[in-house]
Enzyme design. Structure first.
Site, PDB file in Angstrom:
ATOM      1  N   ARG A  16       0.877  -1.188   0.000  1.00  0.00           N
ATOM      2  CA  ARG A  16       0.000   0.000   0.000  1.00  0.00           C
ATOM      3  C   ARG A  16       0.902   1.221   0.000  1.00  0.00           C
ATOM      4  O   ARG A  16       1.702   1.403   0.912  1.00  0.00           O
ATOM      5  CB  ARG A  16      -0.910   0.015   1.238  1.00  0.00           C
ATOM      6  CG  ARG A  16      -1.647   1.346   1.385  1.00  0.00           C
ATOM      7  CD  ARG A  16      -2.780   1.310   2.354  1.00  0.00           C
ATOM      8  NE  ARG A  16      -3.900   0.555   1.796  1.00  0.00           N
ATOM      9  CZ  ARG A  16      -5.136   0.596   2.291  1.00  0.00           C
ATOM     10  NH1 ARG A  16      -5.416   1.340   3.344  1.00  0.00           N
ATOM     11  NH2 ARG A  16      -6.095  -0.115   1.725  1.00  0.00           N
ATOM     12  N   HIS A  57      -7.270   1.151  -6.640  1.00  0.00           N
ATOM     13  CA  HIS A  57      -7.458   0.202  -5.526  1.00  0.00           C
ATOM     14  C   HIS A  57      -8.036  -1.088  -6.135  1.00  0.00           C
ATOM     15  O   HIS A  57      -9.188  -1.443  -5.919  1.00  0.00           O
ATOM     16  CB  HIS A  57      -8.393   0.816  -4.478  1.00  0.00           C
ATOM     17  CG  HIS A  57      -8.339   0.140  -3.142  1.00  0.00           C
ATOM     18  ND1 HIS A  57      -7.527  -0.940  -2.869  1.00  0.00           N
ATOM     19  CD2 HIS A  57      -9.016   0.396  -1.975  1.00  0.00           C
ATOM     20  CE1 HIS A  57      -7.694  -1.305  -1.607  1.00  0.00           C
ATOM     21  NE2 HIS A  57      -8.597  -0.512  -1.051  1.00  0.00           N
ATOM     22  N   GLN A  67      -9.688  -4.125  -4.078  1.00  0.00           N
ATOM     23  CA  GLN A  67     -10.988  -3.741  -3.527  1.00  0.00           C
ATOM     24  C   GLN A  67     -12.088  -3.896  -4.586  1.00  0.00           C
ATOM     25  O   GLN A  67     -13.120  -4.519  -4.361  1.00  0.00           O
ATOM     26  CB  GLN A  67     -10.914  -2.277  -3.058  1.00  0.00           C
ATOM     27  CG  GLN A  67     -12.233  -1.695  -2.612  1.00  0.00           C
ATOM     28  CD  GLN A  67     -12.668  -2.217  -1.250  1.00  0.00           C
ATOM     29  OE1 GLN A  67     -11.906  -2.159  -0.301  1.00  0.00           O
ATOM     30  NE2 GLN A  67     -13.885  -2.730  -1.148  1.00  0.00           N
ATOM     31  N   ASP A 122     -17.869   6.689  -1.255  1.00  0.00           N
ATOM     32  CA  ASP A 122     -16.565   6.609  -0.580  1.00  0.00           C
ATOM     33  C   ASP A 122     -16.316   7.959   0.099  1.00  0.00           C
ATOM     34  O   ASP A 122     -17.026   8.939  -0.161  1.00  0.00           O
ATOM     35  CB  ASP A 122     -15.458   6.288  -1.618  1.00  0.00           C
ATOM     36  CG  ASP A 122     -14.114   5.951  -0.975  1.00  0.00           C
ATOM     37  OD1 ASP A 122     -14.059   5.782   0.262  1.00  0.00           O
ATOM     38  OD2 ASP A 122     -13.113   5.858  -1.712  1.00  0.00           O
ATOM     39  N   CYS A 151     -16.385   0.934   0.430  1.00  0.00           N
ATOM     40  CA  CYS A 151     -15.170   0.168   0.742  1.00  0.00           C
ATOM     41  C   CYS A 151     -14.738   0.337   2.191  1.00  0.00           C
ATOM     42  O   CYS A 151     -14.039  -0.523   2.730  1.00  0.00           O
ATOM     43  CB  CYS A 151     -14.041   0.553  -0.205  1.00  0.00           C
ATOM     44  SG  CYS A 151     -13.472   2.260   0.010  1.00  0.00           S
ATOM     45  N   ARG A 207     -13.373  -9.671   0.623  1.00  0.00           N
ATOM     46  CA  ARG A 207     -11.994  -9.353   0.206  1.00  0.00           C
ATOM     47  C   ARG A 207     -11.061 -10.522   0.512  1.00  0.00           C
ATOM     48  O   ARG A 207     -10.123 -10.777  -0.227  1.00  0.00           O
ATOM     49  CB  ARG A 207     -11.526  -8.066   0.895  1.00  0.00           C
ATOM     50  CG  ARG A 207     -12.338  -6.888   0.375  1.00  0.00           C
ATOM     51  CD  ARG A 207     -11.716  -5.582   0.681  1.00  0.00           C
ATOM     52  NE  ARG A 207     -10.378  -5.477   0.137  1.00  0.00           N
ATOM     53  CZ  ARG A 207      -9.515  -4.547   0.525  1.00  0.00           C
ATOM     54  NH1 ARG A 207      -9.844  -3.684   1.435  1.00  0.00           N
ATOM     55  NH2 ARG A 207      -8.313  -4.489  -0.020  1.00  0.00           N
TER      56      ARG A 207
HETATM   57  N1   CP Z   1     -11.203  -0.589   2.108  1.00  0.00           N
HETATM   58  C1   CP Z   1      -9.926  -0.615   2.523  1.00  0.00           C
HETATM   59  O1   CP Z   1      -8.969  -0.774   1.753  1.00  0.00           O
HETATM   60  O2   CP Z   1      -9.798  -0.481   3.882  1.00  0.00           O
HETATM   61  P1   CP Z   1      -8.438  -0.247   4.672  1.00  0.00           P
HETATM   62  O3   CP Z   1      -7.944   1.118   4.315  1.00  0.00           O
HETATM   63  O4   CP Z   1      -8.852  -0.348   6.124  1.00  0.00           O
HETATM   64  O5   CP Z   1      -7.462  -1.308   4.291  1.00  0.00           O
HETATM   65  N1  NVA Z   2     -10.440   6.469  -1.402  1.00  0.00           N
HETATM   66  C1  NVA Z   2     -10.018   6.034  -0.110  1.00  0.00           C
HETATM   67  C2  NVA Z   2     -10.089   4.547   0.014  1.00  0.00           C
HETATM   68  C3  NVA Z   2      -9.695   4.004   1.347  1.00  0.00           C
HETATM   69  C4  NVA Z   2      -9.740   2.514   1.402  1.00  0.00           C
HETATM   70  C5  NVA Z   2      -8.623   6.540   0.178  1.00  0.00           C
HETATM   71  O1  NVA Z   2      -7.752   6.469  -0.713  1.00  0.00           O
HETATM   72  O2  NVA Z   2      -8.387   7.010   1.274  1.00  0.00           O
END
Ligand code: CP
Ligand code: NVA
Length: 309
Positions: free
Chosen positions: A108, A135, A138, A227, A267, A293
């Protein structure tokens, strides 16, 4: 071995294969405990290294369970605990060491450039666990959840995204091309997806409808996605941006304009973009969405490690 960085680079056929493997595996686990192994334990002895440059709850836990259930193990690193960057160790050396010890790398990152650099030096697959531009794990899992709940191929459904044009939406847009489903976007003026992604959609012979009015966008939809207005990467005036999205909040009134059996997905984590009455209603499927997931990421791991049946 195959990387999983952006849905753009994965064929529709392979994405379908991942989803059908996930469905089979999920069915076979009905009576098993969380940490019981899948009978075939196809990743026995394999190590997934996870690294997070940003916070995570779901991605961290779901990849932990995914590799465990396949018979392997995982270690989670925080980028500030390595010699990379502040300690002066190069990305190339870091990547070579990760490849020496591990069998897969789930990353990440706050930089799309960095994940691509890692790809160039790694001899193990890298999986994008969220970057500023996408992402993919997801969204592939969300396609699975939609088909599981609706018991239909997603190409027969209308999906609407109400909110910011962020990484999750980018992956959803790509998925709409790969899986051939109708996607509508409802967002304020000035917050539409980047030109480059819309051009990619066009080049692939697809059209996405963008509405600047949430009620117009949500009409006739089977699935509503939302989101956070402020993403992890956003360096914006938060108060100002939240005010600009005021009319795009998923209230009961707005949600009632969708089809009667429309479901709500998010998500997570959430902000103030959805009313609790919708979020905690029986049409909200966010918990099932989060759990899936694990199942889909197992099949992504198998795809990356060349073990997908
Ligand atoms: N939806 C998602 O990726 O959650 P986290 O940021 O908690 O991993
Ligand atoms: N769009 C959000 C998704 C988090 C899982 C972000 O990037 O923070």
């Amino acid at each position: 071995m195959k990387h999983f960085i952006n849905l753009k680079n994965i064929s529709s056929k392979d994405l379908r294969k991942i989803l059908s493997d996930a469905k089979k595996r999920k069915n076979l686990r009905k009576n098993l405990n969380t940490l019981d192994l899948d009978k075939d334990a196809p990743l026995k002895g394999k190590l997934l290294i996870q690294m997070f440059e940003k916070s995570s709850l779901r991605t961290r836990l779901s990849f932990y369970l995914a590799i465990k259930q396949l018979g392997g193990g995982t270690i989670t690193l925080r980028s500030n605990e390595l010699h990379l960057e502040h300690g002066g160790e190069s990305l190339e050396d870091t990547a070579k060491i990760l490849s020496t010890y591990g069998d897969g790398f789930m990353f990440r990152t706050n930089s799309d450039r960095k994940i691509n650099e890692f790809k160039n030096y790694l001899s193990i697959p890298v999986i994008n666990g969220l970057s500023p531009s996408s992402h993919p794990t997801q969204v592939l899992s969300d396609v699975f959840t939609i088909e599981e709940i609706k018991k239909k191929n997603i190409s027969d459904l209308t999906i609407v995204w109400i909110g910011d044009s962020n990484n999750v939406l980018n992956s959803l847009i790509i998925a709409s091309v790969k899986f051939g489903f109708k996607l509508k976007i409802g967002c304020p003026r000035g917050f539409t997806p980047k030109k480059s992604i819309l051009e990619w959609v066009k080049k692939n012979g697809k059209k996405i409808d963008i509405f600047f009015n949430a009620e117009d966008a949500i009409k006739n939809s089977d699935v509503v996605f939302s989101d956070k207005v402020i993403s992890l990467n956003d360096k914006v005036n938060k108060k100002k941006k939240l005010a600009q999205f005021k009319k795009f909040k998923i209230t009961e009134k707005l949600f009632s304009k969708a089809k009667k059996d429309c479901i709500f997905l998010h998500c997570l984590p959430r902000g103030s973009e959805v009313d609790e009455k919708v979020f905690f209603s029986n049409r909200s499927k966010v918990w099932q969405q989060a759990l899936n997931r694990v199942h889909v990421q197992k099949s992504i791991l198998l795809y990356c490690l060349g073990k997908l049946r």
